[in-house]
Design an enzyme around this catalytic site. Structure first.
Site, PDB file in Angstrom:
ATOM      1  N   ASP A   6      42.863  45.238  30.018  1.00 33.61           N
ATOM      2  CA  ASP A   6      41.985  45.686  31.095  1.00 33.61           C
ATOM      3  C   ASP A   6      42.695  45.431  32.421  1.00 33.61           C
ATOM      4  O   ASP A   6      42.699  44.315  32.933  1.00 33.61           O
ATOM      5  CB  ASP A   6      40.652  44.935  31.026  1.00 33.61           C
ATOM      6  CG  ASP A   6      39.705  45.318  32.155  1.00 33.61           C
ATOM      7  OD1 ASP A   6      39.874  46.423  32.714  1.00 33.61           O
ATOM      8  OD2 ASP A   6      38.805  44.516  32.468  1.00 33.61           O
ATOM      9  N   LEU A   7      43.295  46.488  32.974  1.00 33.05           N
ATOM     10  CA  LEU A   7      44.063  46.372  34.215  1.00 33.05           C
ATOM     11  C   LEU A   7      43.119  46.612  35.387  1.00 33.05           C
ATOM     12  O   LEU A   7      42.699  47.730  35.647  1.00 33.05           O
ATOM     13  CB  LEU A   7      45.213  47.398  34.204  1.00 33.05           C
ATOM     14  CG  LEU A   7      46.411  47.174  35.131  1.00 33.05           C
ATOM     15  CD1 LEU A   7      47.473  48.242  34.872  1.00 33.05           C
ATOM     16  CD2 LEU A   7      46.061  47.162  36.589  1.00 33.05           C
ATOM     17  N   THR A  10      42.155  43.049  40.742  1.00 31.52           N
ATOM     18  CA  THR A  10      42.566  41.675  41.031  1.00 31.52           C
ATOM     19  C   THR A  10      43.379  41.077  39.900  1.00 31.52           C
ATOM     20  O   THR A  10      44.456  40.517  40.116  1.00 31.52           O
ATOM     21  CB  THR A  10      41.334  40.791  41.296  1.00 31.52           C
ATOM     22  OG1 THR A  10      40.581  41.334  42.381  1.00 31.52           O
ATOM     23  CG2 THR A  10      41.757  39.371  41.647  1.00 31.52           C
ATOM     24  N   ASP A  11      42.894  41.183  38.680  1.00 34.35           N
ATOM     25  CA  ASP A  11      43.554  40.602  37.509  1.00 34.35           C
ATOM     26  C   ASP A  11      43.710  41.635  36.409  1.00 34.35           C
ATOM     27  O   ASP A  11      42.947  42.608  36.323  1.00 34.35           O
ATOM     28  CB  ASP A  11      42.749  39.428  36.956  1.00 34.35           C
ATOM     29  CG  ASP A  11      42.742  38.227  37.883  1.00 34.35           C
ATOM     30  OD1 ASP A  11      43.758  37.989  38.558  1.00 34.35           O
ATOM     31  OD2 ASP A  11      41.709  37.535  37.940  1.00 34.35           O
ATOM     32  N   THR A  12      44.686  41.388  35.549  1.00 35.48           N
ATOM     33  CA  THR A  12      44.830  42.130  34.305  1.00 35.48           C
ATOM     34  C   THR A  12      44.510  41.173  33.165  1.00 35.48           C
ATOM     35  O   THR A  12      45.072  40.075  33.097  1.00 35.48           O
ATOM     36  CB  THR A  12      46.249  42.688  34.131  1.00 35.48           C
ATOM     37  OG1 THR A  12      46.532  43.586  35.211  1.00 35.48           O
ATOM     38  CG2 THR A  12      46.383  43.441  32.811  1.00 35.48           C
ATOM     39  N   ASP A 109      37.335  51.128  33.073  1.00 39.02           N
ATOM     40  CA  ASP A 109      36.635  49.905  32.697  1.00 39.02           C
ATOM     41  C   ASP A 109      35.135  50.155  32.546  1.00 39.02           C
ATOM     42  O   ASP A 109      34.484  49.569  31.666  1.00 39.02           O
ATOM     43  CB  ASP A 109      36.891  48.786  33.710  1.00 39.02           C
ATOM     44  CG  ASP A 109      36.550  49.190  35.142  1.00 39.02           C
ATOM     45  OD1 ASP A 109      36.494  50.399  35.447  1.00 39.02           O
ATOM     46  OD2 ASP A 109      36.345  48.279  35.971  1.00 39.02           O
ATOM     47  N   THR A 184      28.081  26.363  58.993  1.00 41.26           N
ATOM     48  CA  THR A 184      28.725  27.666  58.825  1.00 41.26           C
ATOM     49  C   THR A 184      28.917  28.025  57.354  1.00 41.26           C
ATOM     50  O   THR A 184      28.667  29.157  56.938  1.00 41.26           O
ATOM     51  CB  THR A 184      30.081  27.688  59.546  1.00 41.26           C
ATOM     52  OG1 THR A 184      29.877  27.403  60.928  1.00 41.26           O
ATOM     53  CG2 THR A 184      30.749  29.047  59.410  1.00 41.26           C
TER      54      THR A 184
END
Length: 255
Positions: A6-7, A10-12, A109, A184
């Site tokens: 699953d490419l 952010t991540d593969t 995906d 904050t």
């Protein structure tokens, strides 16, 4: 063995499935500036550390939402596992109909997510994927993707706020004690986390209403458990849902 890839933006994620279980799941950053050697060396290291042989993998399924990296990773996979890599697209799984204006615009995906829930549940379902983008994919009980809603994911929203304001810091993604922030960090957490809590509930509610009230919700993605107060909204929270959809696609084409 089946390898699902699953490419994402952010991540593969690499998932190795064998004998009914996900035996290994590996994650690496999706870096468009890196070449094939970078990804091949990391994948070789994962297999070596797990005591696995590339020849043990019979099926490889690739889902990608990063066009610049797709050919890079595809060449790596074909080099290691052969030319029969399955690349997920709109026509790859005939049992699922895509009822949107331009089917080729939908992320691979999201197709995998839809395949997973349409196989697991035979009822209307909205898949909420908490990733780089927050997506809502609506699937009908007769296995049709009816449409998608997309907005910035939690980390994307925080980074955008940090990048475009001079005095606001990056903050950890955890629920604050109150919607009325006393500092904050708590103020940003209240705005982002509690704001997204309300957003998810509202959008899922609208989707259910448009389907006549009959629609379950399933969550997936790396941040699917961050907003703990949303758990009751979902029939299931499954971080492996996308991988499972890729597995189903791979097994259907291998049969």
């Amino acid at each position: 063995m089946l390898l699902a890839v699953d490419l994402g933006n952010t991540d593969t994620v690499f998932g190795l499935h064998d004998s009914g279980n996900w035996e290994h799941i590996w994650r690496m950053r999706s870096l468009v500036q890196e070449n094939e050697a970078h990804y091949e060396s990391k994948l070789r290291l994962h297999f070596l550390e797990a005591g696995l042989w590339f020849g043990d993998v019979e099926t490889v399924v690739l889902s990608s939402v990063v066009p610049a990296l797709t050919p890079v990773l595809l060449r790596v996979l074909r080099s290691l596992f052969g030319d029969g890599v399955i690349v997920v697209g709109p026509e790859i799984y005939p049992a699922l109909s895509i009822e949107i204006d331009h089917p080729h615009e939908i992320g691979a995906d999201l197709i995998a997510n839809a395949v997973a829930v349409s196989t697991r549940y035979k009822e209307n379902c909205v898949v909420v994927d908490f990733g780089t983008a927050l997506t809502f994919t609506t699937v009908s009980k007769d296995s049709k993707i009816l449409g998608v809603a997309i907005l910035p994911g939690l980390i994307t929203a925080v980074k955008a706020l940090f990048a475009n304001t001079a005095q606001l810091p990056e903050v950890p993604l955890q629920l604050p004690p109150s919607a009325i922030g006393k500092n904050t960090v708590e103020a940003i957490q209240a705005g982002i986390l509690l704001g997204y809590e309300g957003l998810v509930k509202s959008l899922v509610g609208r989707i259910r209403a448009e389907l006549g009230g009959e629609c379950i919700a399933v969550a997936t993605g790396g941040l699917s458990s961050i907003i703990d107060t949303l758990r009751d909204e979902f029939t299931e929270i499954d971080r492996k849902l996308t991988l499972d959809g890729l597995r189903i696609i791979g097994e259907s084409l291998r049969a």
